[in-house]
Design a protein around this motif. Structure first.
Motif, PDB file in Angstrom:
ATOM      1  N   LEU A 172      19.293  -0.106   8.496  1.00  0.00           N
ATOM      2  CA  LEU A 172      17.949  -0.318   7.832  1.00  0.00           C
ATOM      3  C   LEU A 172      17.753  -1.690   7.010  1.00  0.00           C
ATOM      4  CD1 LEU A 172      15.027   0.816   7.306  1.00  0.00           C
ATOM      5  CD2 LEU A 172      15.873   1.936   5.410  1.00  0.00           C
ATOM      6  N   CYS A 173      18.842  -1.951   6.094  1.00  0.00           N
ATOM      7  CA  CYS A 173      18.962  -3.273   5.335  1.00  0.00           C
ATOM      8  C   CYS A 173      19.047  -4.626   6.317  1.00  0.00           C
ATOM      9  CB  CYS A 173      20.216  -3.331   4.644  1.00  0.00           C
ATOM     10  SG  CYS A 173      20.347  -2.498   3.251  1.00  0.00           S
ATOM     11  N   LEU A 174      19.484  -4.385   7.437  1.00  0.00           N
ATOM     12  CA  LEU A 174      19.596  -5.589   8.442  1.00  0.00           C
ATOM     13  C   LEU A 174      18.202  -5.743   9.027  1.00  0.00           C
ATOM     14  CD1 LEU A 174      21.335  -7.737   9.691  1.00  0.00           C
ATOM     15  CD2 LEU A 174      22.038  -6.186  11.298  1.00  0.00           C
ATOM     16  N   ALA A 175      17.725  -4.546   9.431  1.00  0.00           N
ATOM     17  CA  ALA A 175      16.261  -4.796  10.097  1.00  0.00           C
ATOM     18  C   ALA A 175      15.318  -5.171   9.290  1.00  0.00           C
ATOM     19  CB  ALA A 175      15.833  -3.216  10.643  1.00  0.00           C
ATOM     20  N   VAL A 176      15.255  -4.734   7.988  1.00  0.00           N
ATOM     21  CA  VAL A 176      14.148  -5.202   6.965  1.00  0.00           C
ATOM     22  C   VAL A 176      14.290  -6.775   6.799  1.00  0.00           C
ATOM     23  CG1 VAL A 176      13.215  -5.120   4.753  1.00  0.00           C
ATOM     24  CG2 VAL A 176      13.449  -3.074   5.979  1.00  0.00           C
ATOM     25  N   MET A 177      15.666  -7.270   6.556  1.00  0.00           N
ATOM     26  CA  MET A 177      15.816  -8.558   6.404  1.00  0.00           C
ATOM     27  C   MET A 177      15.558  -9.279   7.498  1.00  0.00           C
ATOM     28  SD  MET A 177      19.585  -8.900   4.514  1.00  0.00           S
ATOM     29  CE  MET A 177      20.406  -8.801   5.989  1.00  0.00           C
ATOM     30  N   ALA A 178      15.869  -9.030   8.575  1.00  0.00           N
ATOM     31  CA  ALA A 178      15.559  -9.822  10.159  1.00  0.00           C
ATOM     32  C   ALA A 178      14.037  -9.859  10.013  1.00  0.00           C
ATOM     33  CB  ALA A 178      16.199  -9.195  11.209  1.00  0.00           C
ATOM     34  N   ALA A 210       8.182 -13.505  -1.430  1.00  0.00           N
ATOM     35  CA  ALA A 210       8.960 -12.167  -1.785  1.00  0.00           C
ATOM     36  C   ALA A 210      10.193 -12.032  -0.639  1.00  0.00           C
ATOM     37  CB  ALA A 210       8.382 -10.903  -1.976  1.00  0.00           C
ATOM     38  N   SER A 211       9.884 -12.612   0.625  1.00  0.00           N
ATOM     39  CA  SER A 211      10.856 -12.528   1.578  1.00  0.00           C
ATOM     40  C   SER A 211      12.417 -13.170   1.237  1.00  0.00           C
ATOM     41  CB  SER A 211      10.518 -13.527   2.949  1.00  0.00           C
ATOM     42  OG  SER A 211      11.422 -13.467   3.968  1.00  0.00           O
ATOM     43  N   GLU A 212      12.403 -14.118   0.504  1.00  0.00           N
ATOM     44  CA  GLU A 212      13.803 -14.439   0.085  1.00  0.00           C
ATOM     45  C   GLU A 212      14.581 -13.908  -0.700  1.00  0.00           C
ATOM     46  OE1 GLU A 212      15.957 -18.243  -1.955  1.00  0.00           O
ATOM     47  OE2 GLU A 212      13.906 -18.627  -0.910  1.00  0.00           O
ATOM     48  N   GLU A 213      13.803 -13.333  -1.819  1.00  0.00           N
ATOM     49  CA  GLU A 213      14.245 -12.362  -2.774  1.00  0.00           C
ATOM     50  C   GLU A 213      14.614 -10.738  -2.260  1.00  0.00           C
ATOM     51  OE1 GLU A 213      12.082 -11.282  -6.260  1.00  0.00           O
ATOM     52  OE2 GLU A 213      12.698 -13.233  -7.135  1.00  0.00           O
ATOM     53  N   LEU A 214      13.874 -10.352  -1.321  1.00  0.00           N
ATOM     54  CA  LEU A 214      14.050  -9.044  -0.676  1.00  0.00           C
ATOM     55  C   LEU A 214      15.352  -9.147   0.257  1.00  0.00           C
ATOM     56  CD1 LEU A 214      13.111  -6.270  -0.110  1.00  0.00           C
ATOM     57  CD2 LEU A 214      11.994  -7.128   1.811  1.00  0.00           C
ATOM     58  N   SER A 215      15.420 -10.333   1.073  1.00  0.00           N
ATOM     59  CA  SER A 215      16.560 -10.550   2.021  1.00  0.00           C
ATOM     60  C   SER A 215      17.897 -10.654   1.173  1.00  0.00           C
ATOM     61  CB  SER A 215      16.225 -11.727   2.704  1.00  0.00           C
ATOM     62  OG  SER A 215      15.234 -11.457   3.589  1.00  0.00           O
ATOM     63  N   ARG A 216      17.805 -11.361  -0.011  1.00  0.00           N
ATOM     64  CA  ARG A 216      19.089 -11.464  -0.975  1.00  0.00           C
ATOM     65  C   ARG A 216      19.586 -10.090  -1.404  1.00  0.00           C
ATOM     66  NH1 ARG A 216      18.142 -16.000  -3.792  1.00  0.00           N
ATOM     67  NH2 ARG A 216      16.328 -14.821  -4.943  1.00  0.00           N
ATOM     68  N   MET A 265      23.855  -4.430   1.554  1.00  0.00           N
ATOM     69  CA  MET A 265      24.392  -4.101   3.096  1.00  0.00           C
ATOM     70  C   MET A 265      25.846  -4.430   2.891  1.00  0.00           C
ATOM     71  SD  MET A 265      23.397  -5.552   6.770  1.00  0.00           S
ATOM     72  CE  MET A 265      24.106  -7.241   6.354  1.00  0.00           C
ATOM     73  N   VAL A 266      26.269  -5.537   2.203  1.00  0.00           N
ATOM     74  CA  VAL A 266      27.695  -5.910   2.151  1.00  0.00           C
ATOM     75  C   VAL A 266      28.726  -5.044   1.685  1.00  0.00           C
ATOM     76  CG1 VAL A 266      29.415  -7.785   1.095  1.00  0.00           C
ATOM     77  CG2 VAL A 266      27.084  -8.347   2.446  1.00  0.00           C
ATOM     78  N   PHE A 267      27.988  -4.669   0.429  1.00  0.00           N
ATOM     79  CA  PHE A 267      28.955  -3.787  -0.289  1.00  0.00           C
ATOM     80  C   PHE A 267      28.963  -2.156   0.093  1.00  0.00           C
ATOM     81  CE2 PHE A 267      28.613  -7.310  -3.568  1.00  0.00           C
ATOM     82  CZ  PHE A 267      29.917  -7.421  -3.784  1.00  0.00           C
ATOM     83  N   ILE A 268      27.849  -1.703   0.696  1.00  0.00           N
ATOM     84  CA  ILE A 268      27.939  -0.422   1.372  1.00  0.00           C
ATOM     85  C   ILE A 268      28.882  -0.669   2.504  1.00  0.00           C
ATOM     86  CG2 ILE A 268      26.598   0.890   2.985  1.00  0.00           C
ATOM     87  CD1 ILE A 268      23.979   0.521   1.072  1.00  0.00           C
TER      88      ILE A 268
END
Length: 169
Positions: free
Chosen positions: A23-29, A48-54, A60-63
């Motif tokens: 889900l994190c990856l899909a929303v970022m993409a 907001a796209s950049e902030e949300l993606s970061r 995602m990385v820490f999960i």
């Protein structure tokens, strides 16, 4: 134990973790794709796209790092320890040392992340206005989770998983 390619035997927790990462990856993409199309196609974008993606990338990385630990999927230097397989006493000592080093690294990561969480409690992000503490929070949670797992492995006397021997060159 299931592999990343074989999710048919995955438990509900593992499937939930994988779904959260997906889900994190899909929303970022989607956010980045829409932003690129808007910027290059129409000369404007979504701030907001950049902030949300970061934010989603960090989570995602820490999960993923937390989920990778019990599955034995973190990078391992097993060639040196693997040579000790024929010396059980030394291997057991190295196992304890490695677990203690993992716990020490988790303590250091957790302490630094906690400091950043405290600093971020009173700050808000510029565009989305979320508490800035949400950026270092997954590092803190990851450090606690991996530290607890390593401590339990240490207390239970779990041997090292030297299954990476096929990957050693």
């Amino acid at each position: 134990m299931s592999t990343p390619q074989d999710t048919s035997r995955a438990g509900p927790v593992q499937r939930g973790i994988e779904n959260a990462m997906a889900l994190c990856l899909a929303v970022m993409a989607v956010a980045v794709f829409v932003n690129v199309v808007l910027r290059y196609g129409f000369g404007s974008g979504i701030n907001a796209s950049e902030e949300l993606s970061r934010l989603l990338f960090v989570w995602m990385v820490f999960i993923g790092a937390t989920a990778a630990y019990p599955a034995g999927e973190h990078m391992a230097f097993t060639s040196l320890v693997g040579m000790l397989q024929h010396k059980p006493a030394v291997l057991k000592l190295m196992t304890v040392l490695i677990r203690l080093l993992v716990i020490a690294a988790c303590v250091m990561l957790g302490a630094g992340a906690w400091q950043q969480v405290v600093v971020g409690m009173d700050s808000r992000s510029v565009v989305l206005n979320y508490p800035v503490m949400l950026l270092p929070l997954p590092a803190l949670l990851c450090a606690v989770a991996i530290g607890v797992m390593a401590l339990l492995e240490l207390l239970r006397g779990k041997p090292l998983d030297l299954g990476h021997a096929g990957d050693v060159e």
